[in-house]
Design a protein around this motif. Structure first.
Motif, PDB file in Angstrom:
ATOM      1  N   ASP A 173      26.943  58.336 -41.736  1.00 57.73           N
ATOM      2  CA  ASP A 173      27.464  58.157 -40.380  1.00 57.73           C
ATOM      3  C   ASP A 173      27.855  59.470 -39.716  1.00 57.73           C
ATOM      4  O   ASP A 173      28.462  59.463 -38.648  1.00 57.73           O
ATOM      5  N   ASN A 174      27.531  60.595 -40.338  1.00 59.60           N
ATOM      6  CA  ASN A 174      27.906  61.897 -39.802  1.00 59.60           C
ATOM      7  C   ASN A 174      26.704  62.646 -39.252  1.00 59.60           C
ATOM      8  O   ASN A 174      25.583  62.492 -39.720  1.00 59.60           O
ATOM      9  N   ILE A 175      26.991  63.487 -38.257  1.00 59.85           N
ATOM     10  CA  ILE A 175      25.987  64.300 -37.581  1.00 59.85           C
ATOM     11  C   ILE A 175      26.449  65.748 -37.643  1.00 59.85           C
ATOM     12  O   ILE A 175      27.626  66.043 -37.406  1.00 59.85           O
ATOM     13  N   LEU A 176      25.531  66.661 -37.946  1.00 63.60           N
ATOM     14  CA  LEU A 176      25.867  68.083 -37.989  1.00 63.60           C
ATOM     15  C   LEU A 176      25.808  68.656 -36.579  1.00 63.60           C
ATOM     16  O   LEU A 176      24.773  68.567 -35.905  1.00 63.60           O
ATOM     17  N   VAL A 177      26.920  69.197 -36.120  1.00 64.74           N
ATOM     18  CA  VAL A 177      26.980  69.770 -34.773  1.00 64.74           C
ATOM     19  C   VAL A 177      27.281  71.263 -34.860  1.00 64.74           C
ATOM     20  O   VAL A 177      27.930  71.735 -35.783  1.00 64.74           O
ATOM     21  N   TRP A 191      30.513  68.602 -39.514  1.00 68.13           N
ATOM     22  CA  TRP A 191      30.029  67.231 -39.580  1.00 68.13           C
ATOM     23  C   TRP A 191      30.976  66.358 -38.766  1.00 68.13           C
ATOM     24  O   TRP A 191      32.187  66.450 -38.925  1.00 68.13           O
ATOM     25  N   MET A 192      30.431  65.517 -37.888  1.00 64.24           N
ATOM     26  CA  MET A 192      31.226  64.612 -37.051  1.00 64.24           C
ATOM     27  C   MET A 192      30.537  63.264 -36.947  1.00 64.24           C
ATOM     28  O   MET A 192      29.315  63.184 -37.058  1.00 64.24           O
ATOM     29  N   THR A 193      31.318  62.252 -36.656  1.00 62.18           N
ATOM     30  CA  THR A 193      30.731  60.968 -36.311  1.00 62.18           C
ATOM     31  C   THR A 193      30.280  61.026 -34.850  1.00 62.18           C
ATOM     32  O   THR A 193      30.699  61.908 -34.090  1.00 62.18           O
ATOM     33  N   LYS A 194      29.482  60.078 -34.459  1.00 60.79           N
ATOM     34  CA  LYS A 194      29.033  59.983 -33.060  1.00 60.79           C
ATOM     35  C   LYS A 194      30.238  59.871 -32.137  1.00 60.79           C
ATOM     36  O   LYS A 194      30.295  60.517 -31.089  1.00 60.79           O
ATOM     37  N   GLU A 195      31.221  59.072 -32.527  1.00 63.89           N
ATOM     38  CA  GLU A 195      32.412  58.879 -31.704  1.00 63.89           C
ATOM     39  C   GLU A 195      33.210  60.166 -31.562  1.00 63.89           C
ATOM     40  O   GLU A 195      33.691  60.487 -30.476  1.00 63.89           O
ATOM     41  N   GLU A 196      33.352  60.926 -32.642  1.00 62.81           N
ATOM     42  CA  GLU A 196      34.071  62.207 -32.580  1.00 62.81           C
ATOM     43  C   GLU A 196      33.332  63.201 -31.684  1.00 62.81           C
ATOM     44  O   GLU A 196      33.962  63.934 -30.916  1.00 62.81           O
ATOM     45  N   LEU A 197      32.017  63.216 -31.764  1.00 67.24           N
ATOM     46  CA  LEU A 197      31.205  64.136 -30.970  1.00 67.24           C
ATOM     47  C   LEU A 197      31.499  63.979 -29.483  1.00 67.24           C
ATOM     48  O   LEU A 197      31.709  64.961 -28.772  1.00 67.24           O
ATOM     49  N   PHE A 198      31.573  62.754 -29.004  1.00 64.42           N
ATOM     50  CA  PHE A 198      31.782  62.507 -27.582  1.00 64.42           C
ATOM     51  C   PHE A 198      33.195  62.862 -27.109  1.00 64.42           C
ATOM     52  O   PHE A 198      33.438  62.938 -25.915  1.00 64.42           O
ATOM     53  N   LYS A 199      34.106  63.125 -28.028  1.00 68.03           N
ATOM     54  CA  LYS A 199      35.480  63.491 -27.662  1.00 68.03           C
ATOM     55  C   LYS A 199      35.667  65.005 -27.543  1.00 68.03           C
ATOM     56  O   LYS A 199      36.740  65.470 -27.179  1.00 68.03           O
ATOM     57  N   HIS A 200      34.651  65.780 -27.867  1.00 71.39           N
ATOM     58  CA  HIS A 200      34.755  67.245 -27.842  1.00 71.39           C
ATOM     59  C   HIS A 200      34.041  67.824 -26.626  1.00 71.39           C
ATOM     60  O   HIS A 200      33.273  67.145 -25.955  1.00 71.39           O
ATOM     61  N   LYS A 201      34.279  69.142 -26.402  1.00 66.31           N
ATOM     62  CA  LYS A 201      33.604  69.847 -25.311  1.00 66.31           C
ATOM     63  C   LYS A 201      32.147  70.066 -25.700  1.00 66.31           C
ATOM     64  O   LYS A 201      31.839  70.767 -26.662  1.00 66.31           O
ATOM     65  N   LEU A 202      31.266  69.460 -24.937  1.00 60.39           N
ATOM     66  CA  LEU A 202      29.840  69.574 -25.190  1.00 60.39           C
ATOM     67  C   LEU A 202      29.251  70.695 -24.343  1.00 60.39           C
ATOM     68  O   LEU A 202      29.791  71.041 -23.300  1.00 60.39           O
ATOM     69  N   ALA A 203      28.133  71.234 -24.792  1.00 59.38           N
ATOM     70  CA  ALA A 203      27.403  72.208 -23.984  1.00 59.38           C
ATOM     71  C   ALA A 203      26.979  71.520 -22.685  1.00 59.38           C
ATOM     72  O   ALA A 203      26.833  70.290 -22.633  1.00 59.38           O
TER      73      ALA A 203
END
Length: 146
Positions: free
Chosen positions: A19-23, A106-118
């Protein structure tokens, strides 16, 4: 009529582990924020080989069987087409190691959307996460998903 034009070819790869994605938190002052590893296709390099190489350079991982899941296109400051091939990889070996490009997490999809994205990466993510969308067109007149 000439049917050729200058094009910059690039790639980006979402690497998934359960369930994790490398960002990648990019150091680039022109496009900072969270995104996925990737980079330019070199002269005479296949798209497949380029994404494998770029992921290795930026993460230290050896990906296997990356799957093309979509594309993004826009025109750069020189009015040249810029094409990004979006890949997903779920098979890899190696240990994650930060590179000069930035810090890896490594983050979940939900965590990814809570951070500052490019910039505009939230729109790219729709291509990755929605199986009904496979193209993102971005230019001065439109920002559309197909």
């Amino acid at each position: 009529m000439d049917r050729t034009e200058p094009v910059t070819l690039t790639n980006m790869c979402m690497i998934k582990k359960n369930d994790n994605i490398l960002v990648l938190d990019r150091n680039d002052p022109y496009w900072p924020g969270l995104t996925f590893p990737g980079g330019h296709v070199e002269n005479h390099e296949s798209f497949y080989d380029s994404v494998v190489r770029e992921v290795k350079e930026e993460t230290n991982l050896d990906i296997k069987n990356p799957r093309l899941c979509g594309i993004k296109q826009f025109y750069d400051e020189n009015d040249h087409r810029y094409l990004v091939l979006f890949y997903i990889a779920t098979e890899f070996t190696g240990t994650v190691k930060d590179s000069r490009e930035g810090k890896l997490t490594w983050m979940t999809k939900e965590e990814l959307f809570k951070h500052k994205l490019a910039y505009n990466f939230d729109r790219d993510l729709l291509v990755y996460f929605n199986p009904n969308i496979d193209e993102h067109i971005l230019d001065g007149k439109r920002d559309e998903l197909f």
